[in-house]
Design a protein around this motif. Structure first.
Motif, PDB file in Angstrom:
ATOM      1  N   ASN A  43     -57.033 -10.758 -18.583  1.00 37.04           N
ATOM      2  CA  ASN A  43     -58.107 -11.773 -18.730  1.00 37.04           C
ATOM      3  C   ASN A  43     -58.533 -12.673 -17.437  1.00 37.04           C
ATOM      4  N   ALA A  44     -59.579 -12.728 -16.962  1.00 35.31           N
ATOM      5  CA  ALA A  44     -59.813 -13.347 -15.702  1.00 35.31           C
ATOM      6  C   ALA A  44     -59.569 -14.903 -15.691  1.00 35.31           C
ATOM      7  N   GLU A  45     -59.667 -15.562 -16.656  1.00 38.13           N
ATOM      8  CA  GLU A  45     -59.249 -16.967 -16.910  1.00 38.13           C
ATOM      9  C   GLU A  45     -57.814 -17.215 -16.898  1.00 38.13           C
ATOM     10  N   LEU A  46     -57.166 -16.509 -17.340  1.00 34.23           N
ATOM     11  CA  LEU A  46     -55.569 -16.283 -17.392  1.00 34.23           C
ATOM     12  C   LEU A  46     -55.173 -16.272 -15.955  1.00 34.23           C
ATOM     13  N   LYS A  47     -55.608 -14.847 -15.301  1.00 31.96           N
ATOM     14  CA  LYS A  47     -55.337 -14.702 -14.016  1.00 31.96           C
ATOM     15  C   LYS A  47     -55.654 -15.837 -13.201  1.00 31.96           C
ATOM     16  N   GLY A  48     -56.858 -16.538 -13.255  1.00 31.62           N
ATOM     17  CA  GLY A  48     -57.122 -17.732 -12.591  1.00 31.62           C
ATOM     18  C   GLY A  48     -56.050 -18.955 -12.385  1.00 31.62           C
ATOM     19  N   LEU A  49     -55.714 -19.029 -13.811  1.00 33.95           N
ATOM     20  CA  LEU A  49     -54.669 -20.168 -14.113  1.00 33.95           C
ATOM     21  C   LEU A  49     -53.260 -19.818 -13.330  1.00 33.95           C
ATOM     22  N   LEU A  50     -53.087 -18.527 -13.652  1.00 30.86           N
ATOM     23  CA  LEU A  50     -51.611 -18.006 -12.964  1.00 30.86           C
ATOM     24  C   LEU A  50     -51.815 -18.296 -11.407  1.00 30.86           C
ATOM     25  N   GLU A  51     -53.167 -17.845 -10.764  1.00 27.53           N
ATOM     26  CA  GLU A  51     -53.177 -18.365  -9.299  1.00 27.53           C
ATOM     27  C   GLU A  51     -52.928 -19.605  -9.014  1.00 27.53           C
ATOM     28  N   THR A  52     -53.762 -20.632  -9.630  1.00 24.68           N
ATOM     29  CA  THR A  52     -53.433 -21.886  -9.572  1.00 24.68           C
ATOM     30  C   THR A  52     -51.742 -22.072  -9.620  1.00 24.68           C
ATOM     31  N   GLY A  53     -51.292 -21.791 -10.741  1.00 22.11           N
ATOM     32  CA  GLY A  53     -49.737 -22.010 -10.677  1.00 22.11           C
ATOM     33  C   GLY A  53     -48.974 -21.408  -9.511  1.00 22.11           C
ATOM     34  N   LEU A  54     -49.523 -20.295  -9.176  1.00 20.08           N
ATOM     35  CA  LEU A  54     -48.879 -19.916  -7.885  1.00 20.08           C
ATOM     36  C   LEU A  54     -48.880 -21.027  -6.928  1.00 20.08           C
ATOM     37  N   LYS A  55     -50.134 -21.523  -6.472  1.00 21.77           N
ATOM     38  CA  LYS A  55     -50.232 -22.207  -5.370  1.00 21.77           C
ATOM     39  C   LYS A  55     -49.529 -23.486  -5.495  1.00 21.77           C
ATOM     40  N   LEU A  56     -49.329 -24.130  -6.989  1.00 23.22           N
ATOM     41  CA  LEU A  56     -48.682 -25.213  -7.189  1.00 23.22           C
ATOM     42  C   LEU A  56     -47.018 -24.951  -7.211  1.00 23.22           C
ATOM     43  N   PHE A  57     -46.611 -23.719  -7.450  1.00 23.17           N
ATOM     44  CA  PHE A  57     -45.217 -23.750  -7.435  1.00 23.17           C
ATOM     45  C   PHE A  57     -44.718 -23.435  -5.804  1.00 23.17           C
ATOM     46  N   GLN A  58     -45.692 -22.650  -5.392  1.00 27.17           N
ATOM     47  CA  GLN A  58     -45.410 -22.518  -3.754  1.00 27.17           C
ATOM     48  C   GLN A  58     -45.287 -23.935  -3.059  1.00 27.17           C
ATOM     49  N   GLY A  59     -46.128 -24.844  -3.536  1.00 33.70           N
ATOM     50  CA  GLY A  59     -45.984 -26.355  -3.062  1.00 33.70           C
ATOM     51  C   GLY A  59     -44.661 -26.830  -3.598  1.00 33.70           C
ATOM     52  N   HIS A  60     -44.218 -26.706  -4.810  1.00 33.30           N
ATOM     53  CA  HIS A  60     -43.140 -27.035  -5.111  1.00 33.30           C
ATOM     54  C   HIS A  60     -41.902 -26.676  -4.415  1.00 33.30           C
ATOM     55  N   GLN A  61     -41.986 -25.316  -4.176  1.00 33.54           N
ATOM     56  CA  GLN A  61     -40.676 -24.843  -3.220  1.00 33.54           C
ATOM     57  C   GLN A  61     -40.797 -25.447  -1.909  1.00 33.54           C
ATOM     58  N   GLN A  62     -41.809 -25.427  -1.309  1.00 35.42           N
ATOM     59  CA  GLN A  62     -41.824 -26.305   0.181  1.00 35.42           C
ATOM     60  C   GLN A  62     -41.324 -27.637  -0.002  1.00 35.42           C
ATOM     61  N   HIS A  63     -41.932 -28.297  -1.099  1.00 40.24           N
ATOM     62  CA  HIS A  63     -41.451 -29.757  -1.315  1.00 40.24           C
ATOM     63  C   HIS A  63     -39.819 -29.898  -1.397  1.00 40.24           C
ATOM     64  N   ALA A  64     -39.205 -28.717  -2.295  1.00 40.11           N
ATOM     65  CA  ALA A  64     -37.853 -28.749  -2.510  1.00 40.11           C
ATOM     66  C   ALA A  64     -37.134 -28.447  -1.097  1.00 40.11           C
ATOM     67  N   GLU A  65     -37.855 -27.627  -0.424  1.00 37.66           N
ATOM     68  CA  GLU A  65     -37.115 -27.363   0.976  1.00 37.66           C
ATOM     69  C   GLU A  65     -37.055 -28.483   1.896  1.00 37.66           C
ATOM     70  N   HIS A  66     -38.180 -29.565   1.640  1.00 31.46           N
ATOM     71  CA  HIS A  66     -38.217 -30.784   2.590  1.00 31.46           C
ATOM     72  C   HIS A  66     -37.113 -31.574   2.019  1.00 31.46           C
ATOM     73  N   VAL A  67     -37.111 -31.850   0.548  1.00 29.96           N
ATOM     74  CA  VAL A  67     -36.013 -32.651   0.142  1.00 29.96           C
ATOM     75  C   VAL A  67     -34.517 -32.222   0.545  1.00 29.96           C
ATOM     76  N   ALA A  68     -34.350 -31.014   0.381  1.00 32.57           N
ATOM     77  CA  ALA A  68     -32.692 -30.372   0.582  1.00 32.57           C
ATOM     78  C   ALA A  68     -32.677 -30.607   2.008  1.00 32.57           C
ATOM     79  N   ALA A  69     -33.890 -30.500   2.991  1.00 34.78           N
ATOM     80  CA  ALA A  69     -33.330 -30.599   4.442  1.00 34.78           C
ATOM     81  C   ALA A  69     -33.073 -32.212   4.993  1.00 34.78           C
ATOM     82  N   ALA A  70     -33.805 -33.014   3.901  1.00 33.58           N
ATOM     83  CA  ALA A  70     -33.446 -34.467   4.240  1.00 33.58           C
ATOM     84  C   ALA A  70     -32.141 -34.750   3.726  1.00 33.58           C
ATOM     85  N   LEU A  71     -31.552 -34.059   2.741  1.00 32.50           N
ATOM     86  CA  LEU A  71     -30.175 -34.333   2.308  1.00 32.50           C
ATOM     87  C   LEU A  71     -28.970 -34.091   2.991  1.00 32.50           C
ATOM     88  N   GLN A  72     -29.041 -33.283   3.809  1.00 32.17           N
ATOM     89  CA  GLN A  72     -28.450 -32.946   5.244  1.00 32.17           C
ATOM     90  C   GLN A  72     -27.613 -34.058   5.903  1.00 32.17           C
TER      91      GLN A  72
END
Ligand code: CU
Lengths: 110, 173
Positions: free
Chosen positions: B144-173
């Motif tokens: 389904n195109a709408e499901l695919k679209g939502l998953l694509e938004t989800g991917l961008k969101l989670f990629q952002g979360h991963q980078q955010h987590a990497e920044h937080v982890a780096a600051a903990l050191q």
């Protein structure tokens, strides 16, 4: 004939500007609008004069920020707008603190 | 670092095991279930972090995870309702839930800086695992195109979360 050629040329120039993706958006009434949709700043790059306002409209269900490393930070809640008044030294890259893959750029014009 | 590598290794094992287990590509009702479950798991992790941490950056990160994953799951629920799709439980969702339960038990025993580090390292590993699944399996399999679209938004969101987590982890050191 000459007029036709001229029109055609203008059309080509406009087309090229759109295709290049570097269509710089200018301020109207002192405000440049940036839309946030599906984790992207649109347009990603804007041109503005010092003293004019950048206004972000967040169409997402997620909170975002416009953050300059070592500089200012604007919180843009879901479904809301937020603004920043540009200063002379605001030719900057900015990003979202919550989703650092979201990137934008502001260029101060004279 | 060793913990992170181990966590990533485990994540890869789980995913490849569940992909190998289901030779056929997942159906839309299964994809919806996997994506929704992945969100719930991270919301649970965030709640655990908020109940334990005393670190302001970790707390802010966890709050952001809770809000974002709840919001995207609300969007997913609205979409499956609109499409008249009933999310279907499956081997991948179950493997994700089992791994998350084990991780939650492990994190629950830790406190202070040790908890903060283990939580944020797991957030990096977990988002990386989910992003891999979205990119290689879930998005390409969605019909389904709408499901695919939502998953694509989800991917961008989670990629952002991963980078955010990497920044937080780096600051903990
Ligand atoms: Cu953001």
């Amino acid at each position: 004939m000459t007029r036709n050629l001229l029109n055609r040329r203008q059309l080509l120039i406009t087309g090229a500007a759109v295709l290049s993706g570097h269509t710089l958006v200018r301020a109207h009434n002192g405000t440049v609008h940036v839309t946030i949709d599906k984790l992207a700043f649109l347009p990603a790059e804007i041109q503005i004069k010092a003293g004019e306002t950048v206004e972000w409209t967040n169409k997402d269900r997620f909170a975002h920020t416009a953050t300059v490393k070592g500089g200012w930070d604007v919180l843009i809640p879901p479904g809301k707008t937020a603004t920043h008044v540009a200063t002379v030294d605001d030719t900057v890259d900015y990003y979202c603190r919550f989703h650092p893959n979201m990137k934008g750029r502001i260029v101060i014009s004279a | 670092m060793k913990i992170l590598v181990t966590a990533l290794g485990t994540a890869c094992l789980i995913l490849s095991a569940s992909i190998a287990g289901a030779a056929d590509k997942p159906t839309d009702p299964q994809i919806a279930h996997i994506a929704y479950s992945a969100g719930v798991i991270d919301v649970e992790a965030a709640k655990l972090a908020l109940s334990k941490t005393k670190n302001a950056d970790i707390a802010a990160f966890a709050q952001s995870m809770q809000k974002d994953h709840e919001a995207v799951n609300d969007m997913a629920l609205a979409l499956v309702k609109k499409l008249n799709v009933t999310p279907q439980d499956n081997a991948t969702s179950q493997a994700l839930a089992k791994a998350a339960e084990e991780k939650r038990a492990e994190l629950g025993k830790l406190d202070g800086a040790a908890f903060d580090k283990a939580y944020i390292d797991n957030e990096i590993a977990y988002h990386s695992q989910v992003n891999g699944a979205l990119e290689t399996l879930l998005i390409p399999s969605a019909e389904n195109a709408e499901l695919k679209g939502l998953l694509e938004t989800g991917l961008k969101l989670f990629q952002g979360h991963q980078q955010h987590a990497e920044h937080v982890a780096a600051a903990l050191q």
